[in-house]
Design an enzyme around this catalytic site. Structure first.
Site, mmCIF file in Angstrom:
data_model
loop_
_atom_site.group_PDB
_atom_site.id
_atom_site.type_symbol
_atom_site.label_atom_id
_atom_site.label_comp_id
_atom_site.label_asym_id
_atom_site.label_seq_id
_atom_site.Cartn_x
_atom_site.Cartn_y
_atom_site.Cartn_z
ATOM 1 N N CYS A 188 32.293 35.867 36.758
ATOM 2 C CA CYS A 188 33.457 36.652 36.715
ATOM 3 C C CYS A 188 34.374 34.713 36.232
ATOM 4 O O CYS A 188 34.775 34.934 34.886
ATOM 5 C CB CYS A 188 34.348 37.693 36.926
ATOM 6 S SG CYS A 188 35.505 37.608 36.979
ATOM 7 N N CYS A 233 37.086 43.171 42.863
ATOM 8 C CA CYS A 233 38.068 43.599 42.216
ATOM 9 C C CYS A 233 37.978 45.088 41.942
ATOM 10 O O CYS A 233 38.514 46.190 41.937
ATOM 11 C CB CYS A 233 38.352 42.800 41.450
ATOM 12 S SG CYS A 233 37.309 42.732 39.572
ATOM 13 N N SER A 293 47.287 36.670 38.208
ATOM 14 C CA SER A 293 46.107 37.900 38.968
ATOM 15 C C SER A 293 47.652 38.957 39.518
ATOM 16 O O SER A 293 46.875 40.347 39.923
ATOM 17 C CB SER A 293 45.500 37.984 39.741
ATOM 18 O OG SER A 293 45.926 37.400 41.720
ATOM 19 N N GLY A 294 48.634 38.679 39.892
ATOM 20 C CA GLY A 294 49.820 38.900 40.272
ATOM 21 C C GLY A 294 49.785 38.775 41.935
ATOM 22 O O GLY A 294 50.775 39.286 43.058
ATOM 23 N N GLY A 295 49.186 37.897 42.714
ATOM 24 C CA GLY A 295 48.664 37.675 43.895
ATOM 25 C C GLY A 295 49.811 36.031 44.456
ATOM 26 O O GLY A 295 50.198 35.721 43.384
ATOM 27 N N ALA A 331 46.078 31.977 34.455
ATOM 28 C CA ALA A 331 45.447 33.432 35.322
ATOM 29 C C ALA A 331 46.300 33.659 36.222
ATOM 30 O O ALA A 331 46.281 33.278 37.381
ATOM 31 C CB ALA A 331 44.178 33.079 35.027
ATOM 32 N N ASP A 362 48.580 33.755 45.156
ATOM 33 C CA ASP A 362 48.317 31.675 44.935
ATOM 34 C C ASP A 362 48.216 31.615 43.323
ATOM 35 O O ASP A 362 48.782 30.371 43.195
ATOM 36 C CB ASP A 362 46.569 32.545 45.093
ATOM 37 C CG ASP A 362 46.404 32.344 46.264
ATOM 38 O OD1 ASP A 362 46.826 32.180 47.516
ATOM 39 O OD2 ASP A 362 45.278 32.767 46.961
ATOM 40 N N SER A 363 47.971 32.758 42.301
ATOM 41 C CA SER A 363 48.592 32.740 40.679
ATOM 42 C C SER A 363 49.879 32.680 40.821
ATOM 43 O O SER A 363 50.033 32.101 39.882
ATOM 44 C CB SER A 363 47.717 34.113 40.144
ATOM 45 O OG SER A 363 47.722 35.084 40.656
#
Length: 362
Positions: free
Chosen positions: A99, A196, A8-10, A6, A12-13
């Site tokens: 979520c 978000c 998010s573009g951050g 998954a 960590d992911s």
């Protein structure tokens, strides 16, 4: 192993995907469209997130596919609408908890399985373990300041067997250093500190736009019911809030409680915020299946240092008796119960704080 991540573009992911790719797994990136359309509708296209571009850059650099999964309808009905409704009723819900359990590790997990993936991974700072009794549970990872286990207490046993948290054994500073060494563009992105779907953390404004409702002004009363001021609408206040009350007093005043039925804010001094315990329902069991008559550690906010408490089963929920009085207990937030090793035993949603718990603890 074929693993969906998954993304998010951050940072960590992105690093979660990179670490899995570097250790030889077949990685499939999944970017969920959750709130970009919602934000664009209420605030204009310029405010919508561009996270997908950052995720795509990482996928292209490391040679794995990236799929975009549109979950906006589910996200709106399962997360956004209940969030607004709870806020308007005087509660302070935590949408990230729902979520994680109902969108990321349910709907997105289903999509991962449809692509033939055996597992789904994310950039959460936490660990998933398996107890001797066969039950899966979440535990705090090596990172303590950015620990995200609190948000994961509602994950199901069925989902946890297929979830991987590659960053569980790393600190945030180590992850950032690894991202910089690999020159990931995500390493340069500022870390998000907001929900978000709510730009700039302007909750009241978002709720008004999303629902078309703007609760009217009303009385601010002290803890004995005397009117001492006027509020701007109950959805603009949270338990423990100090700023914005606009009331002259000999000492600082805080929001002690929110009386939605009578459209009142109750204000008091800090000692009036103190509570001896709380009652929680919607109990979710994780490592354990019975929490009655247990001494545990409790977090009632994600950033809180865990505090000692005693649990007692009552009616359809659990009474939590703190060893020392606590402040800022907010209905709608989660109370998450940990063991001594910071493994999650279970948790629930706070219904109310309790001033006096005399006789409840053995």
């Amino acid at each position: 192993m074929k693993i969906a991540v998954a993304m998010s573009g951050g940072i960590d992911s992105s690093m979660a995907a990179v670490l899995l790719k570097e250790t030889g797994h077949e990685v499939v990136g999944l970017t969920a469209e959750l709130s970009a359309g919602l934000i664009a509708r209420y605030y204009g296209p310029s405010r919508a997130s561009t996270n997908a571009e950052s995720a795509r850059a990482v996928a292209e650099s490391y040679g794995f596919p990236l799929h975009t999964v549109n979950l906006e309808n589910d996200f709106y009905s399962i997360i956004v609408q209940p969030f607004c409704s709870e806020y308007l009723s005087g509660k302070t819900p935590n949408p990230c908890i729902h979520c994680d359990s109902l969108i990321k590790f349910d709907r997105l997990l289903r999509h991962a399985r449809s692509l033939g993936c055996e597992k789904i991974a994310s950039g959460h700072y936490a660990r998933i373990m398996k107890a001797a009794n066969g039950r899966y549970y979440v535990a705090r990872g090596r990172e303590t300041v950015k620990d995200q286990s609190y948000f994961l207490f509602m994950l199901s046993q069925e989902s946890m067997k297929d979830i991987i948290f590659p960053l569980g054994d790393y600190t945030k500073s180590k992850v950032r250093k690894m991202a910089e060494e690999r020159r990931l563009s995500a390493a340069e992105r500022p870390e998000s500190q907001e929900i978000c779907f709510i730009p700039d953390n302007r909750y009241a404004e978002f709720i008004e736009r999303a629902t078309g409702k703007a609760p009217g002004p009303g009385d601010i009363v002290n803890t004995v019911g005397k009117v001492i001021g006027q509020h701007r609408g109950i959805h603009t206040y949270t338990i423990g809030q100090r700023r914005g009350l606009g009331i002259a007093s000999l000492g600082p005043l805080y929001v002690v409680s929110i009386d939605a039925r009578n459209n009142r804010i109750v204000a008091g001094h800090r000692e009036e915020l103190e509570t001896a315990g709380l009652f929680a329902d919607t109990i979710h069991y994780m490592r354990e299946t019975d929490l009655n008559d247990r001494r545990v550690l409790v977090k009632t906010r994600s950033t809180q240092t865990p505090v000692a408490a005693y649990l007692k089963k009552e009616d359809n929920g659990i009474l939590v008796v703190f060893r020392e009085p606590q402040v800022g207990i907010s209905p709608g937030q989660a109370a998450v119960f940990y063991g001594d090793e910071m493994d999650i035993l279970g948790g629930g949603i706070i219904v109310r704080s309790i001033k006096n718990t005399t006789g409840s603890e053995p």
